[in-house]
Design a protein around this motif. Structure first.
Motif, PDB file in Angstrom:
ATOM      1  N   GLU A 179      -0.008   3.599  -5.539  1.00 41.57           N
ATOM      2  CA  GLU A 179       0.944   2.527  -5.790  1.00 41.57           C
ATOM      3  C   GLU A 179       1.155   1.655  -4.551  1.00 41.57           C
ATOM      4  OE1 GLU A 179       1.201   5.367  -8.914  1.00 41.57           O
ATOM      5  OE2 GLU A 179       1.401   5.647  -6.750  1.00 41.57           O
ATOM      6  N   LYS A 180       1.473   0.390  -4.780  1.00 46.11           N
ATOM      7  CA  LYS A 180       1.646  -0.565  -3.690  1.00 46.11           C
ATOM      8  C   LYS A 180       2.900  -0.262  -2.859  1.00 46.11           C
ATOM      9  CE  LYS A 180       0.467  -4.832  -4.116  1.00 46.11           C
ATOM     10  NZ  LYS A 180      -0.370  -5.047  -2.900  1.00 46.11           N
ATOM     11  N   ALA A 181       3.982   0.127  -3.546  1.00 53.34           N
ATOM     12  CA  ALA A 181       5.242   0.383  -2.847  1.00 53.34           C
ATOM     13  C   ALA A 181       5.533   1.875  -2.799  1.00 53.34           C
ATOM     14  CB  ALA A 181       6.395  -0.352  -3.526  1.00 53.34           C
ATOM     15  N   ILE A 182       5.950   2.353  -1.631  1.00 54.41           N
ATOM     16  CA  ILE A 182       6.334   3.756  -1.424  1.00 54.41           C
ATOM     17  C   ILE A 182       7.803   3.775  -1.042  1.00 54.41           C
ATOM     18  CG2 ILE A 182       5.902   5.866  -0.113  1.00 54.41           C
ATOM     19  CD1 ILE A 182       3.128   4.644   0.572  1.00 54.41           C
ATOM     20  N   ILE A 183       8.617   4.473  -1.831  1.00 49.47           N
ATOM     21  CA  ILE A 183      10.054   4.582  -1.553  1.00 49.47           C
ATOM     22  C   ILE A 183      10.331   5.973  -0.992  1.00 49.47           C
ATOM     23  CG2 ILE A 183      12.376   4.525  -2.521  1.00 49.47           C
ATOM     24  CD1 ILE A 183      11.268   2.752  -4.769  1.00 49.47           C
ATOM     25  N   VAL A 184      10.999   6.014   0.156  1.00 52.26           N
ATOM     26  CA  VAL A 184      11.429   7.279   0.752  1.00 52.26           C
ATOM     27  C   VAL A 184      12.951   7.307   0.717  1.00 52.26           C
ATOM     28  CG1 VAL A 184      11.528   8.677   2.847  1.00 52.26           C
ATOM     29  CG2 VAL A 184       9.404   7.508   2.222  1.00 52.26           C
ATOM     30  N   SER A 185      13.516   8.199  -0.080  1.00 55.49           N
ATOM     31  CA  SER A 185      14.967   8.292  -0.178  1.00 55.49           C
ATOM     32  C   SER A 185      15.464   9.536   0.554  1.00 55.49           C
ATOM     33  CB  SER A 185      15.408   8.334  -1.647  1.00 55.49           C
ATOM     34  OG  SER A 185      14.954   9.513  -2.273  1.00 55.49           O
ATOM     35  N   GLY A 186      16.728   9.501   0.923  1.00 59.26           N
ATOM     36  CA  GLY A 186      17.329  10.637   1.627  1.00 59.26           C
ATOM     37  C   GLY A 186      18.814  10.412   1.801  1.00 59.26           C
ATOM     38  N   ARG A 220      -3.772 -11.738   4.517  1.00 56.84           N
ATOM     39  CA  ARG A 220      -5.174 -11.528   4.145  1.00 56.84           C
ATOM     40  C   ARG A 220      -5.685 -10.171   4.627  1.00 56.84           C
ATOM     41  NH1 ARG A 220      -5.554 -17.059   6.102  1.00 56.84           N
ATOM     42  NH2 ARG A 220      -5.567 -18.509   4.344  1.00 56.84           N
ATOM     43  N   LEU A 221      -4.869  -9.482   5.441  1.00 55.14           N
ATOM     44  CA  LEU A 221      -5.253  -8.171   5.980  1.00 55.14           C
ATOM     45  C   LEU A 221      -4.700  -7.044   5.108  1.00 55.14           C
ATOM     46  CD1 LEU A 221      -4.412  -8.821   9.748  1.00 55.14           C
ATOM     47  CD2 LEU A 221      -6.632  -9.070   8.630  1.00 55.14           C
ATOM     48  N   ASP A 222      -5.062  -5.824   5.470  1.00 55.59           N
ATOM     49  CA  ASP A 222      -4.445  -4.638   4.862  1.00 55.59           C
ATOM     50  C   ASP A 222      -3.286  -4.218   5.761  1.00 55.59           C
ATOM     51  OD1 ASP A 222      -6.348  -4.609   2.852  1.00 55.59           O
ATOM     52  OD2 ASP A 222      -7.712  -3.325   3.977  1.00 55.59           O
ATOM     53  N   SER A 281       2.978  -8.838  -3.154  1.00 54.35           N
ATOM     54  CA  SER A 281       2.661  -8.350  -4.503  1.00 54.35           C
ATOM     55  C   SER A 281       1.239  -8.706  -4.936  1.00 54.35           C
ATOM     56  CB  SER A 281       3.670  -8.897  -5.519  1.00 54.35           C
ATOM     57  OG  SER A 281       3.603 -10.315  -5.559  1.00 54.35           O
ATOM     58  N   SER A 282       0.719  -9.829  -4.451  1.00 60.99           N
ATOM     59  CA  SER A 282      -0.629 -10.254  -4.854  1.00 60.99           C
ATOM     60  C   SER A 282      -1.641 -10.133  -3.715  1.00 60.99           C
ATOM     61  CB  SER A 282      -0.581 -11.704  -5.348  1.00 60.99           C
ATOM     62  OG  SER A 282      -0.052 -12.562  -4.354  1.00 60.99           O
ATOM     63  N   ASN A 303       8.814  -8.227  -9.694  1.00 63.99           N
ATOM     64  CA  ASN A 303       7.590  -8.751  -9.079  1.00 63.99           C
ATOM     65  C   ASN A 303       6.354  -7.959  -9.495  1.00 63.99           C
ATOM     66  OD1 ASN A 303       8.393 -10.934  -6.880  1.00 63.99           O
ATOM     67  ND2 ASN A 303       9.970  -9.337  -6.829  1.00 63.99           N
ATOM     68  N   ASP A 304       6.490  -7.154 -10.569  1.00 63.44           N
ATOM     69  CA  ASP A 304       5.374  -6.360 -11.104  1.00 63.44           C
ATOM     70  C   ASP A 304       4.760  -5.435 -10.058  1.00 63.44           C
ATOM     71  OD1 ASP A 304       5.543  -7.508 -13.678  1.00 63.44           O
ATOM     72  OD2 ASP A 304       4.413  -9.260 -13.000  1.00 63.44           O
ATOM     73  N   VAL A 305       5.612  -4.886  -9.208  1.00 60.70           N
ATOM     74  CA  VAL A 305       5.152  -3.960  -8.174  1.00 60.70           C
ATOM     75  C   VAL A 305       5.475  -2.529  -8.618  1.00 60.70           C
ATOM     76  CG1 VAL A 305       5.447  -3.185  -5.785  1.00 60.70           C
ATOM     77  CG2 VAL A 305       5.443  -5.634  -6.321  1.00 60.70           C
ATOM     78  N   ILE A 306       4.446  -1.695  -8.710  1.00 63.40           N
ATOM     79  CA  ILE A 306       4.631  -0.300  -9.108  1.00 63.40           C
ATOM     80  C   ILE A 306       4.916   0.532  -7.865  1.00 63.40           C
ATOM     81  CG2 ILE A 306       3.549   1.689 -10.238  1.00 63.40           C
ATOM     82  CD1 ILE A 306       1.798  -0.286 -11.767  1.00 63.40           C
ATOM     83  N   SER A 307       5.843   1.470  -7.991  1.00 62.30           N
ATOM     84  CA  SER A 307       6.247   2.269  -6.829  1.00 62.30           C
ATOM     85  C   SER A 307       6.202   3.760  -7.138  1.00 62.30           C
ATOM     86  CB  SER A 307       7.665   1.891  -6.400  1.00 62.30           C
ATOM     87  OG  SER A 307       8.595   2.216  -7.422  1.00 62.30           O
TER      88      SER A 307
END
Length: 569
Positions: free
Chosen positions: A59-66, A140-142, A169-170, A195-199
């Motif tokens: 997934e594009k987004a990583i959520i770290v909760s605590g 344009r980078l990673d 997102s794109s 924004n159609d971002v899966i996490s």
């Protein structure tokens, strides 16, 4: 590559050292870093991973909760530092990224994503004729965008976070976001979905095992020059109910401060509430040392009045979800301190505030200086102390909080400290004021069984919280699961008020749970499914303290593998 060098210089200077909350002792961040484990919130129940593993998800987004003080910000700062150690063969999990950008949601001065880029690449923005050109090249980078503390988001930083999510997102960029696990997290998920971002979400695993807690403290012993084993030994001797409180890094670090300045108080701790009160007493002691240089007068009354001013300011800022203060806002606090000091002693209010607050200098020299409490948890403790003082004077909670409905969620942890404080100093008053406190907690988002159980962990001697947690949990689930020492403590307090159909317990012998375990066994009516975990492979070693309370009960035993015993009572 020149951009990477610029960012390395920027963050190495800013992040390489860590300052302890209470006495400004400085340690090298990498020397004391404790690698935190993660629990997967989605997928296999209870799966635990080391933190580098979270970057393997697609997934594009990583959520770290605590929870408060779980180590979210500390983890991110170490990830940033590790990113620039790749050439040394370390942190290979970050090799997938070309560049790293860090943004803190507490920031109230940076208005756009382009401004964030300028802070990171000041010289390149001049060379490439504008910060927008640098941002376009970066996208344009990673790249990895790291967003710290979404629960601390404000009106200004909201725009920056929205830009980051939209712009990435794109692209091939990814986003790593930390947050506390309540209302802010739901807003974050809505923003990502828009924004159609899966996490994927991971939760920081608490430090529950004594051996791990001691390992954490020994790193600070070495870095602070404390006699080897001295602090760890004192911690190991703590009352087990108290030790349950120290499952988050911030509390273990505060233990270091208290051990250094008030070691005599540690042996007197009987309940978790005793620890919170000593943290504020330590602040008073450090301020007293500062004032002793300019006056011979008794400081206790002065400090009480000053802490009222600071606590009121802490509450006002938290209500607005503000953890950074401008010089103009701090000036208002100083002006309220001056009459108190001038009536007793001629000295600057900065003498007091320099102990309580820390200075945050802007990145790359851009922007203004801001001020914060040493940790948001400390700010919440000061606010709670102020509320308790007002309640003791007879004021209604509504008049004290002066909070709009949308502001209540930011007061969640503060109210838990209020319950803890009243439980310790005026339990009968807590009984009388419980209806309005319960309503305020619900308005702040404490509604589910898990929410009430977390509140109970902070103040496990409060019967009202235990009853509400038990009844709520029973409505939600007929089977209760216990996996850590702190859950043993909470469930032991809950059982007199509700009994589940089945109680499933999976616990290690060295969890700080045995003191309340006997209570749990005594109060339980019905079956208990107990799993005893022995990491060393000896299926009977060290289990006596957990099994002795079961004497006289009937049980079935089945051995499934060398490291587990399953017993049904």
């Amino acid at each position: 590559m020149s951009g990477k060098s610029a960012v390395k210089c920027l963050w190495t200077i800013k992040l390489s050292k860590e300052t302890l909350p209470l006495d400004n002792s400085i340690v090298q961040r990498r020397e004391v870093f404790h690698a935190l484990d993660m629990m997967v919130r989605e997928g296999p129940n209870g799966q635990v991973l080391s933190y580098p593993e979270i970057f393997k998800v697609p997934e594009k987004a990583i959520i770290v909760s605590g929870v408060a003080g779980a180590g979210k910000t500390t983890l991110l700062k170490n990830i940033v530092l590790q990113f620039f150690e790749l050439q040394e063969g370390n942190a290979n999990y970050l090799r997938q990224f070309d560049q790293l950008i860090l943004f803190e949601c507490r920031d109230r001065t940076t208005e756009t994503l382009a401004d964030v880029i300028e802070q990171h690449f000041k010289d390149m923005c001049r060379e490439l004729e504008g910060k927008r050109n640098v941002l376009d090249a970066l996208l344009r980078l990673d790249a990895l965008f790291v967003i710290d503390g979404y629960d601390e988001i404000n009106k200004v930083s909201t725009n920056v976070v929205r830009e980051i999510i939209k712009e990435t997102s794109s692209s091939n960029c990814r986003v790593l976001i930390t947050t506390r696990p309540h209302s802010a997290k739901e807003k974050l998920k809505m923003l990502l979905a828009t924004n159609d971002v899966i996490s994927t979400e991971f939760e920081i695993k608490p430090i529950t095992e004594l051996v791990e807690q001691l390992e954490f403290l020994k790193r600070y012993e070495k870095s602070l020059g404390i006699k080897e084993g001295e602090m760890a030994e004192n911690f190991a001797e703590l009352n087990e109910d108290v030790r349950i409180l120290f499952t988050e890094p911030i509390n273990l670090i505060l233990f270091c401060d208290i051990h250094k300045h008030m070691p005599e108080t540690i042996s007197s701790w009987e309940k978790p509430g005793d620890v919170a009160i000593d943290i504020l007493r330590l602040y008073q002691k450090l301020v007293t040392i500062k004032l002793a240089d300019v006056t011979n007068l008794e400081c206790e009354v002065i400090l009480n009045d000053l802490f009222v001013v600071i606590g009121k300011a802490a509450l006002e800022f938290i209500r607005e979800n503000t953890v950074t203060f401008s010089e103009e806002e701090l000036l208002q606090v100083k002006e309220n301190c001056i009459p108190i000091l001038n009536n007793k002693v001629e000295c600057s209010s900065e003498i007091v505030l320099s102990v309580v607050l820390k200075i945050n200098r802007p990145l790359s020299g851009i922007g203004k200086i801001t001020y914060t409490f040493h940790h948001k948890t400390i700010q919440e403790m000061f606010a709670a102390k102020f509320i308790v003082q007002r309640i003791l004077k007879g004021d209604s909670l509504k008049s004290i909080l002066e909070a709009e409905p949308e502001e209540m969620s930011s007061l969640r942890e503060v109210l838990q400290y209020v319950v803890q404080g009243l439980s310790r100093c005026k339990p009968r008053l807590l009984n009388r004021r419980w209806p309005e406190l319960k309503k305020a907690l619900r308005d702040a988002g404490v509604v589910s069984a898990a929410d009430w159980q977390e509140c109970l962990r902070i103040c496990p001697d409060v019967e009202q919280v235990a009853k509400l947690a038990a009844l709520t949990k029973l409505r939600e689930n007929k089977t209760w699961h216990v996996g850590t020492g702190r859950e043993v403590s909470a469930v032991a307090a809950m059982l007199p008020h509700a009994q589940p159909r089945v109680l499933e317990v999976e616990i290690k012998p060295d969890d700080p749970s045995k003191a309340r375990w006997a209570e749990l066994v005594e109060r339980r009516v019905g079956p208990v499914h107990l799993v005893l975990q022995n990491p060393d492979g000896d299926k009977y070693k060290s289990n006596d303290d957990l099994l002795l309370p079961m004497l006289g009960t009937r049980y079935e035993h089945s051995h499934t593998r060398s490291t587990l015993n399953k017993l049904k009572f």
